[in-house]
Design a protein around this motif. Structure first.
Motif, short mmCIF file in Angstrom:
data_model
loop_
_atom_site.label_atom_id
_atom_site.label_comp_id
_atom_site.label_asym_id
_atom_site.label_seq_id
_atom_site.Cartn_x
_atom_site.Cartn_y
_atom_site.Cartn_z
N ALA A 69 -3.66 -8.66 -0.35
CA ALA A 69 -4.85 -9.04 -1.12
C ALA A 69 -4.74 -10.50 -1.57
CB ALA A 69 -5.02 -8.12 -2.32
N ARG A 70 -3.59 -10.89 -2.08
CA ARG A 70 -3.38 -12.29 -2.50
C ARG A 70 -3.57 -13.24 -1.32
NH1 ARG A 70 -1.20 -12.73 -7.61
NH2 ARG A 70 -0.10 -10.90 -8.40
N GLN A 71 -3.02 -12.88 -0.16
CA GLN A 71 -3.13 -13.72 1.03
C GLN A 71 -4.58 -13.85 1.48
OE1 GLN A 71 -0.39 -11.57 3.55
NE2 GLN A 71 1.35 -12.83 2.92
N LYS A 72 -5.39 -12.83 1.24
CA LYS A 72 -6.81 -12.87 1.63
C LYS A 72 -7.69 -13.51 0.57
CE LYS A 72 -6.92 -8.78 4.62
NZ LYS A 72 -8.04 -8.67 5.54
N GLY A 73 -7.10 -13.94 -0.53
CA GLY A 73 -7.87 -14.57 -1.59
C GLY A 73 -8.60 -13.61 -2.50
N ILE A 74 -8.20 -12.34 -2.48
CA ILE A 74 -8.79 -11.35 -3.38
C ILE A 74 -8.35 -11.69 -4.81
CG2 ILE A 74 -8.87 -8.89 -3.98
CD1 ILE A 74 -10.11 -9.55 -1.22
N GLU A 75 -9.29 -11.64 -5.72
CA GLU A 75 -8.97 -12.00 -7.10
C GLU A 75 -8.74 -10.79 -8.00
OE1 GLU A 75 -11.33 -15.26 -8.66
OE2 GLU A 75 -11.85 -15.74 -6.59
N CYS A 76 -9.24 -9.63 -7.59
CA CYS A 76 -9.03 -8.45 -8.41
C CYS A 76 -9.02 -7.21 -7.52
CB CYS A 76 -10.13 -8.33 -9.47
SG CYS A 76 -9.72 -7.15 -10.77
N LEU A 77 -8.07 -6.32 -7.79
CA LEU A 77 -8.01 -5.03 -7.10
C LEU A 77 -8.50 -3.95 -8.04
CD1 LEU A 77 -4.54 -5.31 -5.34
CD2 LEU A 77 -6.79 -5.28 -4.24
N TRP A 78 -9.13 -2.96 -7.45
CA TRP A 78 -9.72 -1.85 -8.18
C TRP A 78 -9.32 -0.58 -7.46
CZ3 TRP A 78 -13.75 1.42 -6.40
CH2 TRP A 78 -14.39 2.17 -7.39
N LEU A 79 -9.13 0.50 -8.20
CA LEU A 79 -8.85 1.78 -7.57
C LEU A 79 -9.38 2.91 -8.44
CD1 LEU A 79 -6.31 3.31 -9.19
CD2 LEU A 79 -5.01 1.53 -8.04
N GLU A 80 -9.52 4.05 -7.80
CA GLU A 80 -9.94 5.27 -8.49
C GLU A 80 -8.85 6.31 -8.32
OE1 GLU A 80 -14.43 6.02 -8.34
OE2 GLU A 80 -13.87 5.49 -6.28
N THR A 81 -8.65 7.10 -9.36
CA THR A 81 -7.65 8.15 -9.30
C THR A 81 -8.07 9.27 -10.24
OG1 THR A 81 -5.26 8.60 -9.36
CG2 THR A 81 -6.13 7.09 -11.06
N ASN A 82 -7.17 10.18 -10.47
CA ASN A 82 -7.42 11.26 -11.41
C ASN A 82 -6.19 11.36 -12.31
OD1 ASN A 82 -7.25 14.17 -12.38
ND2 ASN A 82 -9.28 14.16 -11.43
N ASP A 83 -6.40 11.55 -13.58
CA ASP A 83 -5.28 11.58 -14.51
C ASP A 83 -4.33 12.76 -14.26
OD1 ASP A 83 -6.83 13.64 -15.64
OD2 ASP A 83 -7.29 12.51 -17.45
N ARG A 84 -4.75 13.73 -13.46
CA ARG A 84 -3.84 14.81 -13.05
C ARG A 84 -2.72 14.30 -12.14
NH1 ARG A 84 -7.05 19.41 -10.25
NH2 ARG A 84 -4.93 20.10 -9.84
N LEU A 85 -2.98 13.18 -11.46
CA LEU A 85 -2.00 12.61 -10.54
C LEU A 85 -1.10 11.64 -11.31
CD1 LEU A 85 -4.50 11.97 -7.60
CD2 LEU A 85 -2.96 13.93 -7.91
N SER A 86 -0.27 12.20 -12.16
CA SER A 86 0.52 11.37 -13.09
C SER A 86 1.49 10.43 -12.38
CB SER A 86 1.24 12.25 -14.10
OG SER A 86 2.07 13.18 -13.45
N ALA A 87 2.09 10.85 -11.29
CA ALA A 87 3.02 9.96 -10.58
C ALA A 87 2.27 8.76 -10.01
CB ALA A 87 3.74 10.72 -9.46
N ALA A 88 1.09 8.99 -9.46
CA ALA A 88 0.29 7.89 -8.92
C ALA A 88 -0.15 6.95 -10.04
CB ALA A 88 -0.93 8.44 -8.18
#
Length: 165
Positions: free
Chosen positions: A111-130
């Motif tokens: 992402a840094r190499q591509k010039g991305i300035e912010c990463l975003w993701l979706e998850t679920n709080d049940r997935l505590s390890a993630a």
């Protein structure tokens, strides 16, 4: 002694492993949704052809982890380019070896190499390890007021990481 794995770019021959690793955790905890099926059935068209990237963890010739990055499905009104982390999965035989962290690190570097300035993701709080993994790399949860629209009914948590120096 822990087994050594390598992180490498996705190849067309990895499609089956990419799909099966992700389907395993999605089916175990939730249910497969149309957006999952779309990405897993054709990662070339839905991820790579859109300017995204997919990396896999290879352990003795076997794919034991996956992760991908695509342009965010919704770009906020702020300046800068956003990308979304999707389809992170680790085979249970490789959990605890650092596979997820290594893939996420490669996605952040890309992402840094591509010039991305912010990463975003979706998850679920049940997935505590993630969730712990994402937080360990600097991702912060969005407040309820800042949540983006999502194509996934299972996602109850969204996190961001600013990459701009």
């Amino acid at each position: 002694m822990p087994k050594a794995f390598t992180i490498r770019p996705y190849q067309a021959a990895d499609q089956g492993a990419f799909a099966s690793l992700n389907l395993a955790w999605i089916e175990e905890y939730f249910g497969v949704e149309p957006e999952d099926r779309r990405q897993l059935d054709n990662p070339q068209r839905t991820i790579l052809d859109k300017g995204g990237a997919i990396f896999v963890a290879d352990l003795d010739g076997r794919v034991v982890g996956t992760g991908a990055m695509i342009p965010a499905h919704s770009q906020p009104d702020t300046a800068g380019q956003w990308a979304e982390i999707v389809k992170m999965a680790t085979d249970p035989v490789a959990q605890g070896l650092g596979v997820g962290g290594a893939i996420l690190d490669q996605l952040i570097l890309t992402a840094r190499q591509k010039g991305i300035e912010c990463l975003w993701l979706e998850t679920n709080d049940r997935l505590s390890a993630a969730t712990r993994l994402y937080a360990s790399r600097g991702f912060s949860p969005l407040s309820t007021d800042d949540l983006w629209e999502t194509p996934y009914s299972r996602c109850n948590m969204q996190m961001t990481l600013e990459l701009a120096d």
